[in-house]
Design an enzyme around this catalytic site. Structure first.
Site, PDB file in Angstrom:
ATOM      1  N   THR A  50      -0.336 -41.159 -21.068  1.00 31.98           N
ATOM      2  CA  THR A  50      -0.622 -41.114 -19.632  1.00 31.98           C
ATOM      3  C   THR A  50      -2.051 -40.601 -19.494  1.00 31.98           C
ATOM      4  O   THR A  50      -2.494 -39.775 -20.301  1.00 31.98           O
ATOM      5  CB  THR A  50       0.326 -40.167 -18.886  1.00 31.98           C
ATOM      6  OG1 THR A  50       0.168 -38.870 -19.442  1.00 31.98           O
ATOM      7  CG2 THR A  50       1.760 -40.608 -19.018  1.00 31.98           C
ATOM      8  N   TRP A  62       4.346 -30.569   5.718  1.00 34.27           N
ATOM      9  CA  TRP A  62       3.630 -31.428   4.773  1.00 34.27           C
ATOM     10  C   TRP A  62       2.984 -32.616   5.481  1.00 34.27           C
ATOM     11  O   TRP A  62       3.601 -33.272   6.313  1.00 34.27           O
ATOM     12  CB  TRP A  62       4.599 -31.970   3.712  1.00 34.27           C
ATOM     13  CG  TRP A  62       5.053 -30.929   2.737  1.00 34.27           C
ATOM     14  CD1 TRP A  62       4.867 -29.572   2.841  1.00 34.27           C
ATOM     15  CD2 TRP A  62       5.774 -31.156   1.530  1.00 34.27           C
ATOM     16  NE1 TRP A  62       5.428 -28.955   1.759  1.00 34.27           N
ATOM     17  CE2 TRP A  62       5.998 -29.890   0.935  1.00 34.27           C
ATOM     18  CE3 TRP A  62       6.258 -32.291   0.886  1.00 34.27           C
ATOM     19  CZ2 TRP A  62       6.676 -29.736  -0.268  1.00 34.27           C
ATOM     20  CZ3 TRP A  62       6.935 -32.139  -0.311  1.00 34.27           C
ATOM     21  CH2 TRP A  62       7.132 -30.875  -0.884  1.00 34.27           C
ATOM     22  N   GLU A 110       5.972 -43.225 -17.897  1.00 35.05           N
ATOM     23  CA  GLU A 110       7.231 -42.650 -18.372  1.00 35.05           C
ATOM     24  C   GLU A 110       8.427 -43.543 -18.067  1.00 35.05           C
ATOM     25  O   GLU A 110       9.534 -43.288 -18.522  1.00 35.05           O
ATOM     26  CB  GLU A 110       7.442 -41.268 -17.724  1.00 35.05           C
ATOM     27  CG  GLU A 110       6.467 -40.200 -18.186  1.00 35.05           C
ATOM     28  CD  GLU A 110       5.153 -40.179 -17.424  1.00 35.05           C
ATOM     29  OE1 GLU A 110       4.821 -41.181 -16.758  1.00 35.05           O
ATOM     30  OE2 GLU A 110       4.449 -39.159 -17.484  1.00 35.05           O
ATOM     31  N   LYS A 135      -0.407 -29.144   2.556  1.00 37.84           N
ATOM     32  CA  LYS A 135       0.551 -28.229   3.161  1.00 37.84           C
ATOM     33  C   LYS A 135      -0.123 -27.483   4.301  1.00 37.84           C
ATOM     34  O   LYS A 135      -0.925 -26.582   4.088  1.00 37.84           O
ATOM     35  CB  LYS A 135       1.096 -27.279   2.099  1.00 37.84           C
ATOM     36  CG  LYS A 135       1.963 -28.059   1.124  1.00 37.84           C
ATOM     37  CD  LYS A 135       2.503 -27.253  -0.021  1.00 37.84           C
ATOM     38  CE  LYS A 135       3.365 -28.182  -0.877  1.00 37.84           C
ATOM     39  NZ  LYS A 135       3.422 -27.833  -2.273  1.00 37.84           N
TER      40      LYS A 135
HETATM   41  P1  ADP Z   1      -1.685 -43.062 -15.239  1.00 40.28           P
HETATM   42  O1  ADP Z   1      -2.215 -44.328 -14.651  1.00 40.28           O
HETATM   43  O2  ADP Z   1      -2.167 -41.840 -14.529  1.00 40.28           O
HETATM   44  O3  ADP Z   1      -1.638 -43.023 -16.704  1.00 40.28           O
HETATM   45  P2  ADP Z   1       0.829 -43.982 -14.379  1.00 40.28           P
HETATM   46  O4  ADP Z   1       0.286 -45.346 -14.326  1.00 40.28           O
HETATM   47  O5  ADP Z   1       2.052 -43.731 -15.122  1.00 40.28           O
HETATM   48  O6  ADP Z   1      -0.194 -42.995 -14.934  1.00 40.28           O
HETATM   49  O7  ADP Z   1       0.921 -43.426 -12.902  1.00 40.28           O
HETATM   50  C1  ADP Z   1       2.121 -43.244 -12.241  1.00 40.28           C
HETATM   51  C2  ADP Z   1       1.900 -42.699 -10.859  1.00 40.28           C
HETATM   52  O8  ADP Z   1       1.127 -43.595 -10.068  1.00 40.28           O
HETATM   53  C3  ADP Z   1       3.180 -42.551 -10.084  1.00 40.28           C
HETATM   54  O9  ADP Z   1       3.860 -41.377 -10.429  1.00 40.28           O
HETATM   55  C4  ADP Z   1       2.679 -42.559  -8.647  1.00 40.28           C
HETATM   56  O10 ADP Z   1       2.193 -41.300  -8.249  1.00 40.28           O
HETATM   57  C5  ADP Z   1       1.516 -43.506  -8.697  1.00 40.28           C
HETATM   58  N1  ADP Z   1       1.944 -44.816  -8.211  1.00 40.28           N
HETATM   59  C6  ADP Z   1       2.274 -45.887  -8.947  1.00 40.28           C
HETATM   60  N2  ADP Z   1       2.603 -46.927  -8.157  1.00 40.28           N
HETATM   61  C7  ADP Z   1       2.489 -46.501  -6.878  1.00 40.28           C
HETATM   62  C8  ADP Z   1       2.694 -47.101  -5.584  1.00 40.28           C
HETATM   63  N3  ADP Z   1       3.074 -48.369  -5.443  1.00 40.28           N
HETATM   64  N4  ADP Z   1       2.505 -46.335  -4.507  1.00 40.28           N
HETATM   65  C9  ADP Z   1       2.109 -45.049  -4.619  1.00 40.28           C
HETATM   66  N5  ADP Z   1       1.886 -44.432  -5.792  1.00 40.28           N
HETATM   67  C10 ADP Z   1       2.065 -45.146  -6.912  1.00 40.28           C
END
Ligand code: ADP
Length: 548
Positions: free
Chosen positions: A186, A450, A331, A445
């Protein structure tokens, strides 16, 4: 009593074998890093993936060894997906856009033995290699003729030479379906990146789940162009799901600008594409400026960050493309939800329908989800209550590679254990649609209540003068935190703070309105295209709100 059905393990090699047998002449088209368009078929890909496996065995690679890739979307990367995992090793895809220190950390943490590297990334790898002690060979993903004369990487191997003399007659082996298949870190906007280690079983189940009509709706009639990189959670599983259904694949290589993408969409008859909002922004701008249309694209998945409503509407109204708003994370392999309407939604007015379409969607079978409050108590599925989003299922992680981050699964009173906390805050409605209100660390917050930064960003992005908007919470003596809106204007657009706040006043509750607006030259992004809020918070750490 146990049933009497066969217990054949679910293995990634079976996908490419299936595609080669049943969709043998279906094309895989790539815009190569070297330049020209390359075409071949699933049959060819299977043979070359076998050659890759044979070459790995010849290099002494064993089951469970990690093999790194630093590469764009292309046919050689596709062969590595299958060749590496197929022989039982672990395909570790690395995001070349990460900071150099992060790449070094990840390669060393994973203990990668080989690094397969695309041509244009060789110079960067050459610099970092002395810090990557475990890497025995770098393999340049090209032929000998393209190796730059000044390349000084020691023990460099060349992909085409490596596989040239291999027979390609390898029989894909059978082993435990829970054998590790691939590894993806990640991007770690805070702290060190953590590895998510997928296995064959999780990958196959995810590939099935992702292909369903109410998920990505893929079939042997689809032409799939993943803009989402193969190092970003396995291109959201598309290289697996496409083989599973026998869809034609089109790989865009390193050219992700609007013009290059548009050309491939049109020339290859692409029907399905997927990517993060930032790439779509570039494509939409290019098409608008050049008065272009899309003649074959039916679906565009938008995920990774919230799909701005204005983007969903533009795709639909101006280009006839249905946006599939999707949510997921590394994940989760990554698919958690995709937004498709239900039968009963067909009778809604366009405005009511957009309300539904803005949500992140419903989970396919295989993803259980629920929301809990701060005390860990489940909240109602009424579309209003929001809380921490927890998930579980056969393609969701049970912990990070090498135990980093410790125990990650939680128990919910009355629902048992095995729940993974996503770090997202969301609502779930009675129809099963989930809507992200925020990342738990981004929510603002204010006076104990929120405010959703995503909602404010979406509202601001609907203004025609706004190219991109980000909202962060800034310390406030009375309210703890208040929202600050940070805006990158479109070129030549004229707008001031007062006008923008008035515009937002028609879209959100009064107490949500940002206390200030700051205009910036650009908004920083993470290596996977998300707004980099940690950097914005850093940039604005000494900033004081006019209301404070
Ligand atoms: P990274 O790109 O940081 O390695 P990920 O691709 O696993 O990690 O990112 C996952 C996160 O991206 C989610 O937990 C969420 O916060 C955000 N995310 C993914 N898709 C969406 C969506 N359609 N709308 C809002 N947030 C999103």
């Amino acid at each position: 009593m146990l049933g009497l059905m066969q217990d054949r393990p679910l293995l990634i090699s079976q996908l490419i074998e299936h595609a080669a047998l049943n969709h043998g002449d279906t094309e895989i088209v790539s815009r190569t890093v070297e330049g020209p368009i390359h075409r071949y078929t699933y049959r060819d890909a299977n043979t070359r993936a076998k050659k890759v496996a044979e070459a790995l065995l010849a290099l002494g690679i064993k089951v469970g060894d990690r093999i790194g890739t630093l590469a764009w979307n292309g046919y050689r990367h596709f062969e590595l997906y299958y060749g590496i995992s197929g022989m039982g090793a672990v395909c570790h895809t690395i995001n070349p856009r990460l900071f150099p220190e992060q790449i070094v950390y990840i390669v060393n943490h994973a203990e990668d033995q080989l690094l397969f590297v695309d041509l244009n990334l060789l110079p960067a790898v050459e610099k970092l290699l002395p810090q990557m002690k475990g890497v025995r060979h770098v393999v340049a993903m090209t032929d000998r003729a393209h190796i730059p004369a000044d390349c000084k990487i020691p023990n460099l191997l060349v992909y085409e030479e490596l596989i040239a003399d291999k027979p390609g007659a390898y029989e894909w082996p059978e082993f435990d379906e829970r054998t590790a298949s691939s590894l993806c870190y990640t991007s770690g906007t805070t702290g060190n990146p953590k590895g998510v280690l997928y296995h064959h079983r999780s990958t196959i189940l995810h590939a099935y789940g992702a292909a369903l009509p109410d998920t990505l709706n893929l079939s042997a009639r689809s032409v799939v162009l993943p803009v989402v990189p193969m190092f970003h959670v396995n291109a959201w599983g598309l290289p697996y799901s496409a083989a599973l259904v026998g869809a034609k694949l089109v790989f865009p290589g390193v050219a992700l600008d609007g013009a290059s993408l548009h050309e491939l969409f049109e020339k290859e008859g692409v029907t399905f594409t997927a990517g993060v909002p930032t790439v779509w922004l570039a494509l939409l701008n290019h098409m608008k400026a050049n008065k272009l249309k899309l003649s074959t694209v039916k679906y565009a998945v938008i995920g990774g960050s919230a799909a701005p409503p204005a983007m969903i509407e533009t795709f639909d109204k101006d280009y006839g493309v249905e946006v599939l708003h999707a949510w997921g994370m590394s994940e989760m392999s990554p698919l958690g939800t995709v937004n498709h309407p239900k039968e009963k939604h067909q009778r809604l007015s366009p405005k009511e329908l957009l309300e539904v379409r803005l949500k992140q969607g419903r989970p396919p079978y295989g993803v259980d989800m629920t929301i809990v409050d701060d005390a860990g108590k489940e909240l109602p599925r009424d579309g209003k209550a929001f809380g921490d989003l927890l998930v579980r299922g056969p393609w969701i992680t049970s912990g990070y590679f090498k135990g980093e981050g410790g125990e990650v699964l939680r128990e919910i009173a009355g629902k048992g254990g095995g729940w993974f906390a996503t770090g997202d805050v969301a609502t779930i409605d009675p129809d099963g649609y989930m809507q992200i209100t925020d990342r738990s660390k981004d929510v603002i917050k204010s006076g104990g209540e929120w405010i959703s930064s995503i909602d404010l960003e979406n509202a601001a992005m609907a203004h025609p003068a706004v190219a991109e908007a980000a909202v962060i919470g800034v310390a406030h003596p009375k309210w703890d935190e208040r929202p600050l809106l940070i805006v990158h204007k479109k070129p030549d657009a004229r707008i001031d703070k007062k006008e923008l706040i008035e515009f937002l006043g028609t879209k959100v509750a009064k107490w949500w309105l940002p206390d200030d607006v700051q205009f910036v030259e650009s908004i920083p992004h993470t290596a996977t295209g998300k707004i980099l809020k940690t950097r914005l918070r850093e940039d604005f750490k000494d900033y004081k709100l006019p209301t404070a």
